[in-house]
Design a protein around this motif. Structure first.
Motif, PDB file in Angstrom:
ATOM      1  N   TRP A  64      18.770  20.444  61.312  1.00 44.27           N
ATOM      2  CA  TRP A  64      17.852  21.304  62.053  1.00 44.27           C
ATOM      3  C   TRP A  64      17.611  22.617  61.357  1.00 44.27           C
ATOM      4  CZ3 TRP A  64      15.501  18.077  64.732  1.00 44.27           C
ATOM      5  CH2 TRP A  64      16.148  17.074  65.450  1.00 44.27           C
ATOM      6  N   VAL A  65      18.621  23.106  60.660  1.00 45.37           N
ATOM      7  CA  VAL A  65      18.454  24.352  59.927  1.00 45.37           C
ATOM      8  C   VAL A  65      17.340  24.214  58.895  1.00 45.37           C
ATOM      9  CG1 VAL A  65      19.535  25.827  58.200  1.00 45.37           C
ATOM     10  CG2 VAL A  65      20.751  25.285  60.291  1.00 45.37           C
ATOM     11  N   SER A  66      17.394  23.164  58.104  1.00 50.07           N
ATOM     12  CA  SER A  66      16.352  22.959  57.103  1.00 50.07           C
ATOM     13  C   SER A  66      14.980  22.930  57.759  1.00 50.07           C
ATOM     14  CB  SER A  66      16.560  21.634  56.365  1.00 50.07           C
ATOM     15  OG  SER A  66      17.918  21.406  56.100  1.00 50.07           O
TER      16      SER A  66
ATOM     17  N   VAL B 188      14.089  21.583  48.306  1.00 55.58           N
ATOM     18  CA  VAL B 188      14.821  20.351  48.586  1.00 55.58           C
ATOM     19  C   VAL B 188      13.946  19.393  49.400  1.00 55.58           C
ATOM     20  CG1 VAL B 188      16.795  19.359  49.780  1.00 55.58           C
ATOM     21  CG2 VAL B 188      17.064  21.476  48.483  1.00 55.58           C
ATOM     22  N   LYS B 189      13.267  19.949  50.392  1.00 54.34           N
ATOM     23  CA  LYS B 189      12.393  19.140  51.224  1.00 54.34           C
ATOM     24  C   LYS B 189      11.284  18.508  50.362  1.00 54.34           C
ATOM     25  CE  LYS B 189       9.043  20.050  54.904  1.00 54.34           C
ATOM     26  NZ  LYS B 189       8.005  20.457  53.946  1.00 54.34           N
ATOM     27  N   ASP B 190      10.713  19.299  49.464  1.00 52.83           N
ATOM     28  CA  ASP B 190       9.669  18.779  48.585  1.00 52.83           C
ATOM     29  C   ASP B 190      10.224  17.691  47.669  1.00 52.83           C
ATOM     30  OD1 ASP B 190       7.936  20.513  49.738  1.00 52.83           O
ATOM     31  OD2 ASP B 190       7.905  21.962  48.095  1.00 52.83           O
ATOM     32  N   TRP B 191      11.440  17.915  47.190  1.00 48.52           N
ATOM     33  CA  TRP B 191      12.071  16.912  46.347  1.00 48.52           C
ATOM     34  C   TRP B 191      12.172  15.585  47.108  1.00 48.52           C
ATOM     35  CZ3 TRP B 191      16.086  13.530  46.407  1.00 48.52           C
ATOM     36  CH2 TRP B 191      16.500  13.016  45.179  1.00 48.52           C
ATOM     37  N   ALA B 192      12.588  15.693  48.368  1.00 51.87           N
ATOM     38  CA  ALA B 192      12.737  14.494  49.192  1.00 51.87           C
ATOM     39  C   ALA B 192      11.403  13.762  49.312  1.00 51.87           C
ATOM     40  CB  ALA B 192      13.271  14.867  50.571  1.00 51.87           C
TER      41      ALA B 192
ATOM     42  N   LEU C  84      15.635  10.852  54.513  1.00 51.50           N
ATOM     43  CA  LEU C  84      16.209  11.277  53.242  1.00 51.50           C
ATOM     44  C   LEU C  84      16.725  12.704  53.358  1.00 51.50           C
ATOM     45  CD1 LEU C  84      16.879  10.686  50.378  1.00 51.50           C
ATOM     46  CD2 LEU C  84      14.530  11.140  49.733  1.00 51.50           C
ATOM     47  N   LEU C  85      15.969  13.546  54.043  1.00 54.20           N
ATOM     48  CA  LEU C  85      16.393  14.921  54.248  1.00 54.20           C
ATOM     49  C   LEU C  85      17.703  14.955  55.027  1.00 54.20           C
ATOM     50  CD1 LEU C  85      15.508  17.777  53.649  1.00 54.20           C
ATOM     51  CD2 LEU C  85      14.378  17.842  55.867  1.00 54.20           C
ATOM     52  N   ASP C  86      17.796  14.054  55.977  1.00 58.37           N
ATOM     53  CA  ASP C  86      19.034  13.907  56.741  1.00 58.37           C
ATOM     54  C   ASP C  86      20.202  13.613  55.814  1.00 58.37           C
ATOM     55  OD1 ASP C  86      18.549  14.439  59.309  1.00 58.37           O
ATOM     56  OD2 ASP C  86      18.858  12.416  60.052  1.00 58.37           O
ATOM     57  N   ARG C  87      20.000  12.665  54.950  1.00 57.71           N
ATOM     58  CA  ARG C  87      21.039  12.265  54.016  1.00 57.71           C
ATOM     59  C   ARG C  87      21.480  13.444  53.164  1.00 57.71           C
ATOM     60  NH1 ARG C  87      22.026   7.226  51.897  1.00 57.71           N
ATOM     61  NH2 ARG C  87      21.924   6.778  54.098  1.00 57.71           N
ATOM     62  N   LEU C  88      20.502  14.235  52.734  1.00 58.03           N
ATOM     63  CA  LEU C  88      20.822  15.370  51.867  1.00 58.03           C
ATOM     64  C   LEU C  88      21.498  16.493  52.635  1.00 58.03           C
ATOM     65  CD1 LEU C  88      17.591  15.501  49.686  1.00 58.03           C
ATOM     66  CD2 LEU C  88      19.783  14.393  49.214  1.00 58.03           C
ATOM     67  N   SER C  89      21.177  16.569  53.936  1.00 62.47           N
ATOM     68  CA  SER C  89      21.783  17.620  54.754  1.00 62.47           C
ATOM     69  C   SER C  89      23.184  17.222  55.185  1.00 62.47           C
ATOM     70  CB  SER C  89      20.926  17.878  55.997  1.00 62.47           C
ATOM     71  OG  SER C  89      19.652  18.281  55.621  1.00 62.47           O
TER      72      SER C  89
END
Lengths: 139, 139
Positions: free
Chosen positions: A37-39, A110-114, B29-34
């Motif tokens: 959620w932070v991201s 990071v989000k863009d990378w994903a 994927l963002l979940d996985r990274l978080s």
DNA sequence: CTGCATCCGACAGGATACTG
DNA sequence: CAGTATCCTGTCGGATGCAG
């Protein structure tokens, strides 16, 4: 026995702020940042202030509980600011602080990378599962 | 009825890969990274291959279960590779793939940010708590 | 050494209903 | 509108024991 003392001291000092160490403050902060959620909240605020219900709509699937909890934690840490306008009905705006903005760049990266590499990841996943099935048959 | 069709299509396409949407692959994927352990493992591997027990030592406080689980997930997603040397005893090396290395830069940037700004965050936290105590007294 | 299987407690977090 | 309070379930993850 004194030959390594200086090196040891340096090593210890380096290690003192090393995020790998458990219970270390930096590690705790990293923990805080490693939150789904932070991201999303930081990313949602990265292009300007937003109201509570605005965030709720933008971040699909967040419960009021988690949203408030996340916002409070980030406010507490100086990542964002909370401004209440005592009109009727009440209006609350959230905005990234300078500190928060410095972080936002990293997290959206990071989000863009994903978003960019999701296909590669999917391909890797399928490859992995294919090998797995093959191994199961061979075994 | 056709006036907004093109815009709508574009909007839908944009939204389709938007990390904010629930259940969307990018969001997953963002979940996985978080994940706390993911950051630490990737960071630990960012300066070269490491053996299992090496990682276990470097990442203080990780249980074998979580370490293996994290490593498997990352291997599955093509972030790192696993190489078994069938000696006695067995030796297993983990190494970032090119894909993993492209991610490592971003994650260590976040880790570095945490180490750099931890003081600011602490200051903000104390300020917040001071205000909180004050408000409690006023109320 | 490098794991996997199992058990189990703690807690994150979703759903819901209510308040200023 | 912007939360708070309560309940309740899933699952994360630690501990332990065992195997290749």
């Amino acid at each position: 026995m004194a030959t390594t003392t200086a090196a040891q001291r340096r090593e210890e000092a380096r290690v003192a702020y090393d995020a790998f160490l458990r219970g270390c403050p930096t590690n705790q902060l990293l923990d805080r940042l490693s939150d789904k959620w932070v991201s999303l909240v930081v990313a949602a605020l990265s292009d300007g202030p937003r109201r509570y219900s605005d965030l709720r709509r933008k971040i699909a699937g967040v419960s009021p509980k988690m949203l408030t909890q996340t916002l409070r934690a980030l406010e507490r840490d100086g990542i964002l600011s909370r401004a209440v306008t005592p009109s009727v009905p009440v209006r609350v705006d959230y905005e990234l602080t300078p500190l928060g903005r410095s972080l936002a760049g990293l997290l959206t990266a990071v989000k863009d990378w994903a978003e960019e590499h999701i296909e590669e990841v999917h391909a890797a996943r399928e490859r992995y599962e294919a090998l797995e099935a093959q191994a199961a048959q061979a075994g």
